[in-house]
Design a protein around this motif. Structure first.
Motif, PDB file in Angstrom:
ATOM      1  N   LYS A 111       1.047   6.262   2.365  1.00  0.00           N
ATOM      2  CA  LYS A 111       0.267   5.570   3.364  1.00  0.00           C
ATOM      3  C   LYS A 111      -0.738   6.516   4.027  1.00  0.00           C
ATOM      4  O   LYS A 111      -0.394   7.637   4.396  1.00  0.00           O
ATOM      5  CB  LYS A 111       1.186   4.958   4.421  1.00  0.00           C
ATOM      6  CG  LYS A 111       2.020   3.802   3.879  1.00  0.00           C
ATOM      7  CD  LYS A 111       2.809   3.116   4.972  1.00  0.00           C
ATOM      8  CE  LYS A 111       3.576   1.924   4.412  1.00  0.00           C
ATOM      9  NZ  LYS A 111       4.350   1.214   5.445  1.00  0.00           N
ATOM     10  N   LYS A 133      -4.408  -2.099   5.707  1.00  0.00           N
ATOM     11  CA  LYS A 133      -4.178  -1.194   4.595  1.00  0.00           C
ATOM     12  C   LYS A 133      -4.600  -1.831   3.276  1.00  0.00           C
ATOM     13  O   LYS A 133      -4.758  -3.046   3.160  1.00  0.00           O
ATOM     14  CB  LYS A 133      -2.699  -0.789   4.521  1.00  0.00           C
ATOM     15  CG  LYS A 133      -2.148  -0.183   5.807  1.00  0.00           C
ATOM     16  CD  LYS A 133      -2.899   1.074   6.211  1.00  0.00           C
ATOM     17  CE  LYS A 133      -2.321   1.665   7.484  1.00  0.00           C
ATOM     18  NZ  LYS A 133      -3.099   2.831   7.962  1.00  0.00           N
ATOM     19  N   ASN A 180      -0.949   0.819  -1.131  1.00  0.00           N
ATOM     20  CA  ASN A 180      -1.116   1.908  -0.161  1.00  0.00           C
ATOM     21  C   ASN A 180      -2.195   2.897  -0.596  1.00  0.00           C
ATOM     22  O   ASN A 180      -2.098   4.101  -0.332  1.00  0.00           O
ATOM     23  CB  ASN A 180       0.208   2.652   0.060  1.00  0.00           C
ATOM     24  CG  ASN A 180       1.203   1.820   0.821  1.00  0.00           C
ATOM     25  OD1 ASN A 180       0.827   1.042   1.697  1.00  0.00           O
ATOM     26  ND2 ASN A 180       2.470   1.950   0.484  1.00  0.00           N
TER      27      ASN A 180
END
Length: 386
Positions: A75, A155, A159
Motif C-alpha cells: 500500500k 487506492k 494496491n
C-alpha cells in the motif's frame, strides 16, 4: 610551431581561469535533491461560505516509481494538504506555511472541482492555476459530488500506485468502456469561451459495489455522468445512463458495448468503435432543424439467438438511433446541447447563427437521425448471412 612568451602567458592565464571556474561551479546551489521535495500530483478545489478551499495530493516518488526495489502490492500512502483563502492563490499559499518541504507543481496530472465551485464559476479558478509556470496545460479536469478527501485517499486496484487509478489514467478505461471522453485543461478553457460549444466535464465518483479484496469491499473510481456549463457556470448534470447516445458521436470512440434487442429480448452483443459522424443544419426561414448521421463498424461479440448479419446490423442501427434520440430529449429537458448541434450552425452558417442565436433547441429541432452499422468480424465463429 613555436609560441612567443607573451602567447604562452596568455594561454596559462586562460587555463588557470578555467580551472578556477570549474572549482567555483562544482555544484548548482539552487538545485534540490528530488527526494527532498514534495510532488503535488492532483489539486482539489472547493468553495464554501465565501472562501476557496484547496486540497492537494502529494506522493513520494520513491514509493511509486517502477523499479526493482518497489514491492508490488504494498500500500502506497497519500498525503493530503488543505488550504483556505479568499482567493484560489490565497488558499494555495496557506499550504506553504506547513508543507515542511518545497512543493513542486510540475507533476500535477488532475484537477478535481466540487459542484459548489462549479456553480461559482471555474474560469477564474483555472486562470489562477494556469498562470503558474510549473502547472501544465494538459491536466485532466473532473467534477465531483464526493468529498475531496475521499477522492484523494482512493487506492488503486492491486494496491498499485495511486497514479494508476482512473483519475490519472482515464484513457485506459475509455479504450475498453467508452461513453464520456476525458477532457484536458486547455480544452476545458477553450470550450467554456466558445459561444456555442457546450462544455462537458466528466463526473468522478466512488463505488463500493463492484470490487472485493478477499471478503472486504474495496471502493473504486467510476465516471458516473457529466456536468454541463452555460455562461461559464455549471447549470446541469446528466447521468451516464442518460448520456449513452453521446458515445456514437465521438470519433475517437475506443470500444462501445451495444446490446441488440429483438421484440424486447437481447439476441446479440456488438462491440463498436470509431464512428463517422456528421451534422447537417436544415434552414427554413426563422426555423433551423438538424439531420444527424452516424456510420459505425465493429464485431459480433455474442450471439444469443440465430439471426442473419444484415438483420443484426439493422437492429443495431435502430438501437443506436433510439439511444441518440433519448439522450437528445433528456438533454433538451436539461437545457443542454449535448450533440453540439448549434455549433455546426455557428461554424458553417455564421450569418444565420447571428440572426437566430437567441433561439433554443426543442424536441423538434432534431429532424432525422440516420444510422448505419457494419459488422466486419464475427470472431472465430461465422455468422449466418441470408
Amino acid at each position: 610551431m613555436k609560441l612567443s612568451a607573451r602567447k604562452l602567458i596568455r594561454c596559462a592565464a586562460a587555463a588557470l581561469l578555467l580551472v578556477s571556474s570549474l572549482t567555483i561551479l562544482s555544484g548548482c546551489w539552487n538545485s534540490k535533491d528530488i527526494q527532498n521535495m514534495a510532488y503535488v500530483t492532483a489539486i482539489g478545489l472547493d468553495y464554501s461560505e465565501g472562501k476557496y478551499i484547496t486540497y492537494v495530493q502529494v506522493l513520494n516518488f520513491s514509493n511509486v516509481a517502477r523499479s526493482e526495489g518497489v514491492e508490488l502490492g504494498k500500500k502506497v500512502p497519500s498525503w493530503i494538504g488543505k488550504g483556505v483563502g479568499t482567493t484560489v492563490i490565497g488558499s494555495i499559499n496557506s499550504l506553504f506555511a506547513t508543507s515542511q518541504l518545497r512543493l513542486f507543481w510540475g507533476h500535477v496530472k488532475a484537477v478535481v472541482v466540487t459542484e459548489s465551485l462549479m456553480r461559482q464559476g471555474i474560469t477564474e479558478t483555472y486562470n489562477a492555476l494556469n498562470r503558474y509556470r510549473e502547472i501544465r496545460y494538459n491536466v485532466l479536469v473532473y467534477g465531483t459530488k464526493e468529498k475531496l478527501t475521499d477522492i484523494f485517499t482512493q487506492k488503486s486496484i492491486l494496491n498499485m500506485s495511486p497514479l494508476e487509478t482512473l483519475m490519472y489514467t482515464p484513457q485506459d478505461t475509455y479504450e475498453q468502456y467508452s461513453i464520456i471522453m476525458p477532457i484536458q485543461g486547455h480544452k476545458t478553457i477553450a470550450a467554456i469561451h466558445e459561444p456555442t460549444e457546450p462544455l462537458m466535464i466528466p463526473s468522478l465518483s466512488i463505488t463500493k459495489k463492484v470490487w472485493n479484496e478477499d471478503e472486504k469491499h474495496v471502493p473504486m473510481f467510476k465516471i458516473s455522468g457529466a456536468y454541463f456549463f452555460k455562461d461559464k457556470k455549471m447549470t446541469s448534470w446528466m447521468s451516464i445512463e442518460d448520456l449513452k447516445g453521446v458515445r456514437w458521436t465521438q470519433r475517437n470512440l475506443g470500444q462501445a458495448y451495444l446490446q441488440v434487442p429483438k421484440q424486447g429480448k437481447p439476441i446479440a452483443v456488438l462491440f463498436l468503435r470509431r464512428p463517422k459522424f456528421s451534422i447537417h443544419p436544415v434552414i427554413s426561414g426563422s426555423k433551423v432543424q438538424y439531420d444527424l448521421e452516424v456510420r459505425i463498424s465493429g464485431r459480433l461479440a455474442e450471439l444469443l439467438e440465430q439471426e442473419s448479419l444484415p438483420k443484426l446490423e439493422q437492429l443495431g442501427a435502430q438501437t443506436i438511433k433510439e439511444q441518440i434520440e433519448e439522450t437528445y430529449r433528456k438533454g433538451v429537458a436539461a437545457n443542454c446541447d449535448v450533440f453540439k448541434l448549434r455549433q455546426q450552425l455557428y461554424r458553417n452558417h455564421p450569418s444565420v447563427w447571428k440572426r437566430l442565436k437567441a433561439t433554443t433547441l426543442d424536441e423538434q429541432s432534431l429532424r432525422h437521425v440516420r444510422v448505419k452499422v457494419s459488422i466486419i468480424s464475427t470472431g472465430k465463429y461465422k455468422g449466418r448471412v441470408e
